[in-house]
Design a protein around this motif. Sequence first.
Motif, PDB file in Angstrom:
ATOM      1  N   LEU A  11      -3.393  13.015 -54.246  1.00 40.42           N
ATOM      2  CA  LEU A  11      -4.588  12.935 -53.397  1.00 40.42           C
ATOM      3  C   LEU A  11      -4.250  13.338 -51.963  1.00 40.42           C
ATOM      4  CD1 LEU A  11      -7.544  12.116 -52.885  1.00 40.42           C
ATOM      5  CD2 LEU A  11      -6.742   9.757 -52.597  1.00 40.42           C
ATOM      6  N   LEU A  12      -3.165  12.799 -51.443  1.00 45.92           N
ATOM      7  CA  LEU A  12      -2.757  13.135 -50.079  1.00 45.92           C
ATOM      8  C   LEU A  12      -2.323  14.599 -49.960  1.00 45.92           C
ATOM      9  CD1 LEU A  12      -0.693   9.952 -49.088  1.00 45.92           C
ATOM     10  CD2 LEU A  12      -3.091  10.473 -48.582  1.00 45.92           C
ATOM     11  N   SER A  13      -1.622  15.084 -50.975  1.00 46.49           N
ATOM     12  CA  SER A  13      -1.167  16.486 -50.952  1.00 46.49           C
ATOM     13  C   SER A  13      -2.349  17.442 -50.939  1.00 46.49           C
ATOM     14  CB  SER A  13      -0.287  16.772 -52.177  1.00 46.49           C
ATOM     15  OG  SER A  13       0.895  16.003 -52.142  1.00 46.49           O
ATOM     16  N   GLY A  14      -3.391  17.106 -51.704  1.00 47.49           N
ATOM     17  CA  GLY A  14      -4.581  17.944 -51.731  1.00 47.49           C
ATOM     18  C   GLY A  14      -5.272  18.003 -50.380  1.00 47.49           C
ATOM     19  N   GLN A  15      -5.346  16.853 -49.706  1.00 48.77           N
ATOM     20  CA  GLN A  15      -5.982  16.824 -48.388  1.00 48.77           C
ATOM     21  C   GLN A  15      -5.169  17.620 -47.361  1.00 48.77           C
ATOM     22  OE1 GLN A  15      -8.985  15.640 -47.993  1.00 48.77           O
ATOM     23  NE2 GLN A  15      -9.060  14.795 -50.069  1.00 48.77           N
ATOM     24  N   ARG A  16      -3.855  17.491 -47.436  1.00 47.94           N
ATOM     25  CA  ARG A  16      -3.008  18.256 -46.501  1.00 47.94           C
ATOM     26  C   ARG A  16      -3.137  19.751 -46.760  1.00 47.94           C
ATOM     27  NH1 ARG A  16       0.913  14.015 -47.396  1.00 47.94           N
ATOM     28  NH2 ARG A  16       1.892  15.324 -49.008  1.00 47.94           N
ATOM     29  N   ARG A 113      -2.213  28.631 -57.941  1.00 48.30           N
ATOM     30  CA  ARG A 113      -1.259  29.697 -57.623  1.00 48.30           C
ATOM     31  C   ARG A 113      -0.175  29.191 -56.672  1.00 48.30           C
ATOM     32  NH1 ARG A 113      -5.859  33.363 -57.341  1.00 48.30           N
ATOM     33  NH2 ARG A 113      -5.788  33.285 -55.069  1.00 48.30           N
ATOM     34  N   ALA A 114      -0.585  28.336 -55.725  1.00 48.09           N
ATOM     35  CA  ALA A 114       0.387  27.813 -54.760  1.00 48.09           C
ATOM     36  C   ALA A 114       1.344  26.812 -55.401  1.00 48.09           C
ATOM     37  CB  ALA A 114      -0.353  27.148 -53.600  1.00 48.09           C
ATOM     38  N   ALA A 115       0.862  26.080 -56.406  1.00 48.64           N
ATOM     39  CA  ALA A 115       1.677  25.039 -57.030  1.00 48.64           C
ATOM     40  C   ALA A 115       2.545  25.557 -58.160  1.00 48.64           C
ATOM     41  CB  ALA A 115       0.777  23.913 -57.547  1.00 48.64           C
ATOM     42  N   ALA A 116       2.187  26.711 -58.741  1.00 48.20           N
ATOM     43  CA  ALA A 116       2.939  27.251 -59.874  1.00 48.20           C
ATOM     44  C   ALA A 116       4.180  27.996 -59.391  1.00 48.20           C
ATOM     45  CB  ALA A 116       2.053  28.193 -60.684  1.00 48.20           C
ATOM     46  N   PRO A 117       5.335  27.744 -59.983  1.00 50.92           N
ATOM     47  CA  PRO A 117       6.551  28.460 -59.574  1.00 50.92           C
ATOM     48  C   PRO A 117       6.424  29.973 -59.689  1.00 50.92           C
ATOM     49  CG  PRO A 117       7.102  26.561 -60.932  1.00 50.92           C
ATOM     50  CD  PRO A 117       5.606  26.707 -60.983  1.00 50.92           C
ATOM     51  N   ASP A 118       5.640  30.450 -60.658  1.00 49.05           N
ATOM     52  CA  ASP A 118       5.484  31.896 -60.836  1.00 49.05           C
ATOM     53  C   ASP A 118       4.292  32.463 -60.066  1.00 49.05           C
ATOM     54  OD1 ASP A 118       3.371  30.892 -62.269  1.00 49.05           O
ATOM     55  OD2 ASP A 118       4.017  31.676 -64.216  1.00 49.05           O
ATOM     56  N   VAL A 240      -3.258  17.049 -60.266  1.00 52.80           N
ATOM     57  CA  VAL A 240      -3.337  16.056 -61.346  1.00 52.80           C
ATOM     58  C   VAL A 240      -3.499  16.756 -62.691  1.00 52.80           C
ATOM     59  CG1 VAL A 240      -4.672  14.137 -62.314  1.00 52.80           C
ATOM     60  CG2 VAL A 240      -4.306  14.271 -59.843  1.00 52.80           C
ATOM     61  N   ALA A 241      -4.349  17.784 -62.721  1.00 46.88           N
ATOM     62  CA  ALA A 241      -4.576  18.531 -63.961  1.00 46.88           C
ATOM     63  C   ALA A 241      -3.286  19.196 -64.444  1.00 46.88           C
ATOM     64  CB  ALA A 241      -5.663  19.586 -63.748  1.00 46.88           C
ATOM     65  N   ARG A 242      -2.516  19.746 -63.523  1.00 43.27           N
ATOM     66  CA  ARG A 242      -1.244  20.362 -63.897  1.00 43.27           C
ATOM     67  C   ARG A 242      -0.290  19.311 -64.466  1.00 43.27           C
ATOM     68  NH1 ARG A 242      -0.430  25.549 -62.189  1.00 43.27           N
ATOM     69  NH2 ARG A 242       1.807  25.268 -62.544  1.00 43.27           N
ATOM     70  N   ASP A 243      -0.305  18.130 -63.880  1.00 44.98           N
ATOM     71  CA  ASP A 243       0.543  17.044 -64.381  1.00 44.98           C
ATOM     72  C   ASP A 243       0.107  16.626 -65.784  1.00 44.98           C
ATOM     73  OD1 ASP A 243       1.932  14.606 -64.836  1.00 44.98           O
ATOM     74  OD2 ASP A 243       2.062  14.236 -62.689  1.00 44.98           O
ATOM     75  N   PRO A 248       4.625  22.844 -64.633  1.00 40.69           N
ATOM     76  CA  PRO A 248       5.497  22.620 -63.489  1.00 40.69           C
ATOM     77  C   PRO A 248       4.700  22.652 -62.177  1.00 40.69           C
ATOM     78  CG  PRO A 248       5.818  24.824 -64.356  1.00 40.69           C
ATOM     79  CD  PRO A 248       4.963  24.087 -65.358  1.00 40.69           C
ATOM     80  N   ILE A 249       5.122  21.830 -61.247  1.00 43.21           N
ATOM     81  CA  ILE A 249       4.420  21.735 -59.958  1.00 43.21           C
ATOM     82  C   ILE A 249       5.391  21.927 -58.809  1.00 43.21           C
ATOM     83  CG2 ILE A 249       3.076  20.262 -58.419  1.00 43.21           C
ATOM     84  CD1 ILE A 249       2.025  18.779 -60.863  1.00 43.21           C
ATOM     85  N   ARG A 250       5.079  22.920 -58.009  1.00 47.44           N
ATOM     86  CA  ARG A 250       5.735  23.074 -56.722  1.00 47.44           C
ATOM     87  C   ARG A 250       4.645  22.756 -55.713  1.00 47.44           C
ATOM     88  NH1 ARG A 250       6.689  28.956 -54.743  1.00 47.44           N
ATOM     89  NH2 ARG A 250       4.462  28.664 -54.405  1.00 47.44           N
ATOM     90  N   LEU A 251       4.705  21.593 -55.094  1.00 43.01           N
ATOM     91  CA  LEU A 251       3.625  21.135 -54.238  1.00 43.01           C
ATOM     92  C   LEU A 251       3.209  22.217 -53.264  1.00 43.01           C
ATOM     93  CD1 LEU A 251       4.499  17.410 -53.481  1.00 43.01           C
ATOM     94  CD2 LEU A 251       2.865  18.336 -55.125  1.00 43.01           C
ATOM     95  N   ALA A 252       1.892  22.479 -53.232  1.00 44.62           N
ATOM     96  CA  ALA A 252       1.365  23.556 -52.391  1.00 44.62           C
ATOM     97  C   ALA A 252       1.697  23.326 -50.944  1.00 44.62           C
ATOM     98  CB  ALA A 252      -0.157  23.649 -52.583  1.00 44.62           C
TER      99      ALA A 252
END
Length: 253
Positions: A11-16, A113-118, A240-243, A248-252
Amino acid sequence: MRDFGTGFRYLLSGQRWILRHPRLYGLGIVPGLITLVLYVAALVAMVVWGADLTDTLTSFADGWPSPWLGLFRALFTVALIALVALVAVLTFTAVTLLIGQPFYDAISERVDRAAAPDGLAPESNLPLWRELWIALRDGIRILIRAVLWALLLFVLGFVPVVGQTVVPVLAAFVTGFFLTQELTAVALARRGVQVREHLALLRSRRPLAWGFGLPLGLAFLIPVVAVFLMPGAIAGATLVARDLTREPIRLAD
């Protein structure tokens, strides 16, 4: 508890993330403002004419002696307004998502796109009218379940002690779960996840859903706050959906 903390972190990551993308943030606010105007008008009408509606709905108590009639109707009016407020919180997200589906889908795709490693994001490859139809269909299903829960909580609210202690807590958790379901639907729809599978995923990770949706639901009790948090909520819900789908998640950033 670990999943609960993870949900809150998303939630916090999304707001940032959304604050670093002002153009998308501006587009994401517009649907919320439209919904806010509609809901405020409905709530104002409820407050103005709530007493008259209470008199109509409780006509069976016209013969009750004072002060019981006045106390009962005052309690009923407060409960009725609380019911409308709860339904508003539960449905605000679904209605806003329907109005702003193209905007929120664009935000979700950018976060993917920002969270995906590829750097790639899942695509539905469906025409816009089909995506809107699916969003409307699934939104109605969620709304029906949300209203049924709201009515149940409304009735339980009249149970002495339990209605003033347990029910508000239960309402907060129910609201948080539904908010997470509504918000993650944007990203999961592009992945072809149907409503039943979506619900099963959330039920298997309830603490994650509550960690994301519970604090958001409490914030959404203030309508203006809901408008400004909505774009970031979509961004966080994509994580959350990716989780949920074990991507895999690379925080945006």
